[in-house]
Design a protein around this motif. Structure first.
Motif, PDB file in Angstrom:
ATOM      1  N   UNK A   1      21.801  68.467 -18.738  1.00 11.83           N
ATOM      2  CA  UNK A   1      21.106  69.768 -18.754  1.00 11.83           C
ATOM      3  C   UNK A   1      20.926  70.332 -20.162  1.00 11.83           C
ATOM      4  N   UNK A   2      21.860  70.053 -21.041  1.00 11.80           N
ATOM      5  CA  UNK A   2      21.824  70.627 -22.392  1.00 11.80           C
ATOM      6  C   UNK A   2      20.700  70.082 -23.248  1.00 11.80           C
ATOM      7  N   UNK A   3      20.132  68.931 -22.856  1.00  8.44           N
ATOM      8  CA  UNK A   3      19.071  68.319 -23.676  1.00  8.44           C
ATOM      9  C   UNK A   3      17.747  68.197 -22.935  1.00  8.44           C
ATOM     10  N   UNK A   4      17.730  68.482 -21.658  1.00  7.78           N
ATOM     11  CA  UNK A   4      16.509  68.320 -20.874  1.00  7.78           C
ATOM     12  C   UNK A   4      15.407  69.211 -21.428  1.00  7.78           C
ATOM     13  N   UNK A   5      14.241  68.584 -21.616  1.00  9.14           N
ATOM     14  CA  UNK A   5      13.124  69.319 -22.190  1.00  9.14           C
ATOM     15  C   UNK A   5      13.032  69.205 -23.704  1.00  9.14           C
ATOM     16  N   UNK A   6      14.092  68.735 -24.333  1.00  9.67           N
ATOM     17  CA  UNK A   6      14.090  68.567 -25.787  1.00  9.67           C
ATOM     18  C   UNK A   6      14.182  67.092 -26.199  1.00  9.67           C
ATOM     19  N   UNK A   7      14.888  66.295 -25.417  1.00 16.22           N
ATOM     20  CA  UNK A   7      15.082  64.879 -25.723  1.00 16.22           C
ATOM     21  C   UNK A   7      14.261  64.024 -24.755  1.00 16.22           C
ATOM     22  N   UNK A   8      13.785  62.890 -25.256  1.00 20.29           N
ATOM     23  CA  UNK A   8      13.054  61.936 -24.418  1.00 20.29           C
ATOM     24  C   UNK A   8      13.586  60.533 -24.660  1.00 20.29           C
ATOM     25  N   UNK A   9      13.984  59.873 -23.585  1.00 18.76           N
ATOM     26  CA  UNK A   9      14.472  58.500 -23.692  1.00 18.76           C
ATOM     27  C   UNK A   9      13.332  57.548 -23.327  1.00 18.76           C
ATOM     28  N   UNK A  10      13.302  56.393 -23.992  1.00 23.03           N
ATOM     29  CA  UNK A  10      12.308  55.373 -23.690  1.00 23.03           C
ATOM     30  C   UNK A  10      12.887  54.012 -24.034  1.00 23.03           C
ATOM     31  N   UNK A  11      12.181  52.957 -23.626  1.00 27.28           N
ATOM     32  CA  UNK A  11      12.628  51.608 -23.938  1.00 27.28           C
ATOM     33  C   UNK A  11      11.429  50.696 -24.053  1.00 27.28           C
ATOM     34  N   UNK A  12      11.625  49.611 -24.778  1.00 23.28           N
ATOM     35  CA  UNK A  12      10.610  48.574 -24.946  1.00 23.28           C
ATOM     36  C   UNK A  12      11.305  47.249 -24.664  1.00 23.28           C
ATOM     37  N   UNK A  13      11.102  46.715 -23.465  1.00 24.59           N
ATOM     38  CA  UNK A  13      11.813  45.488 -23.084  1.00 24.59           C
ATOM     39  C   UNK A  13      11.349  44.266 -23.866  1.00 24.59           C
ATOM     40  N   UNK A  14      10.141  44.304 -24.392  1.00 24.64           N
ATOM     41  CA  UNK A  14       9.673  43.188 -25.218  1.00 24.64           C
ATOM     42  C   UNK A  14      10.455  43.162 -26.533  1.00 24.64           C
ATOM     43  N   UNK A  15      10.641  44.301 -27.117  1.00 28.75           N
ATOM     44  CA  UNK A  15      11.377  44.401 -28.381  1.00 28.75           C
ATOM     45  C   UNK A  15      12.885  44.461 -28.167  1.00 28.75           C
ATOM     46  N   UNK A  16      13.327  44.561 -26.921  1.00 33.65           N
ATOM     47  CA  UNK A  16      14.752  44.700 -26.606  1.00 33.65           C
ATOM     48  C   UNK A  16      15.342  45.896 -27.340  1.00 33.65           C
ATOM     49  N   UNK A  17      14.678  47.011 -27.190  1.00 31.86           N
ATOM     50  CA  UNK A  17      15.109  48.211 -27.896  1.00 31.86           C
ATOM     51  C   UNK A  17      14.951  49.435 -26.995  1.00 31.86           C
ATOM     52  N   UNK A  18      15.737  50.438 -27.287  1.00 29.53           N
ATOM     53  CA  UNK A  18      15.640  51.730 -26.612  1.00 29.53           C
ATOM     54  C   UNK A  18      15.604  52.825 -27.669  1.00 29.53           C
ATOM     55  N   UNK A  19      15.102  53.986 -27.258  1.00 29.79           N
ATOM     56  CA  UNK A  19      14.895  55.051 -28.222  1.00 29.79           C
ATOM     57  C   UNK A  19      15.313  56.388 -27.621  1.00 29.79           C
ATOM     58  N   UNK A  20      15.673  57.303 -28.489  1.00 26.21           N
ATOM     59  CA  UNK A  20      15.943  58.672 -28.075  1.00 26.21           C
ATOM     60  C   UNK A  20      15.222  59.592 -29.045  1.00 26.21           C
ATOM     61  N   UNK A  21      14.129  60.180 -28.576  1.00 26.33           N
ATOM     62  CA  UNK A  21      13.392  61.154 -29.383  1.00 26.33           C
ATOM     63  C   UNK A  21      14.030  62.521 -29.167  1.00 26.33           C
ATOM     64  N   UNK A  22      14.472  63.137 -30.250  1.00 22.34           N
ATOM     65  CA  UNK A  22      15.157  64.427 -30.170  1.00 22.34           C
ATOM     66  C   UNK A  22      14.339  65.479 -30.897  1.00 22.34           C
ATOM     67  N   UNK A  23      14.006  66.531 -30.195  1.00 23.86           N
ATOM     68  CA  UNK A  23      13.208  67.615 -30.763  1.00 23.86           C
ATOM     69  C   UNK A  23      13.971  68.923 -30.639  1.00 23.86           C
ATOM     70  N   UNK A  24      13.529  69.895 -31.444  1.00 25.84           N
ATOM     71  CA  UNK A  24      14.147  71.234 -31.401  1.00 25.84           C
ATOM     72  C   UNK A  24      15.676  71.127 -31.449  1.00 25.84           C
ATOM     73  N   UNK A  25      16.137  70.411 -32.426  1.00 23.93           N
ATOM     74  CA  UNK A  25      17.571  70.165 -32.532  1.00 23.93           C
ATOM     75  C   UNK A  25      18.339  71.429 -32.870  1.00 23.93           C
ATOM     76  N   UNK A  26      19.554  71.509 -32.342  1.00 27.14           N
ATOM     77  CA  UNK A  26      20.414  72.674 -32.522  1.00 27.14           C
ATOM     78  C   UNK A  26      21.725  72.220 -33.166  1.00 27.14           C
ATOM     79  N   UNK A  27      22.447  73.124 -33.826  1.00 23.71           N
ATOM     80  CA  UNK A  27      23.729  72.738 -34.422  1.00 23.71           C
ATOM     81  C   UNK A  27      24.686  72.106 -33.415  1.00 23.71           C
ATOM     82  N   UNK A  28      24.633  72.527 -32.172  1.00 27.49           N
ATOM     83  CA  UNK A  28      25.529  71.977 -31.152  1.00 27.49           C
ATOM     84  C   UNK A  28      25.160  70.541 -30.760  1.00 27.49           C
TER      85      UNK A  28
END
Length: 125
Positions: free
Chosen positions: A62-89
C-alpha cells in the motif's frame, strides 16, 4: 545456483525518480515470480512489489501503490522497479528476489528462493 544482481540505486531528492534493475542468471527466469523488497536501518525487510512469471499479475505494498511500477523482460532475464515521487521514507536497501511458484507473486520474504545483494536508495528531504 540462481543469481540476481540489482543496479540503479542512488541518491535522489524528494519527489524524484529512480529505476532499479535486476539481472538474473543460473535458473529458468521465465518460471519464477520476481519480487522487490527493501530494508531500512533497524527495520525488518518488507515486500514492495512482485510480478508473476508471465507478467499476468502484480502486487504492490500500500505504501508504494500508485508511485512504483514493476515490470519484467523474460528475453533479457531482467526485472525492473520504476519508482516515482520518492519520499524520505522510501530510503532503504532494495533487493530483488526470485520465487519458484511463478504464478503466485507474493510479498512474503520466506517464499523466495534466490536473493540479490541489494542496492542502496537514499531520498533526501
Amino acid at each position: 545456483e540462481g543469481q540476481l544482481a540489482e543496479s540503479g540505486g542512488g541518491l535522489v531528492q524528494t519527489g524524484g525518480s529512480l529505476r532499479l534493475s535486476c539481472e538474473a542468471s543460473g535458473f529458468i527466469f521465465d518460471d519464477y515470480a520476481i519480487g522487490w523488497f527493501r530494508q531500512a536501518p533497524g527495520k525488518e525487510r518488507e515486500g514492495v512489489s512482485a510480478i508473476s512469471s508471465g507478467d499476468e499479475s502484480t502486487v504492490y505494498a500500500p505504501s508504494v501503490k500508485g508511485r512504483f511500477t514493476i515490470s519484467r523482460d523474460n528475453v533479457k532475464q531482467a526485472a525492473y522497479l520504476q519508482m516515482r515521487n520518492l519520499k524520505p521514507e522510501d530510503t532503504a536497501v532494495y533487493y530483488c528476489a526470485a520465487e519458484s511458484a511463478g504464478w503466485n507473486p507474493t510479498l512474503k520474504t520466506y517464499e523466495y528462493d534466490y536473493w540479490g545483494q541489494g542496492t542502496q536508495v537514499t531520498v533526501s528531504s
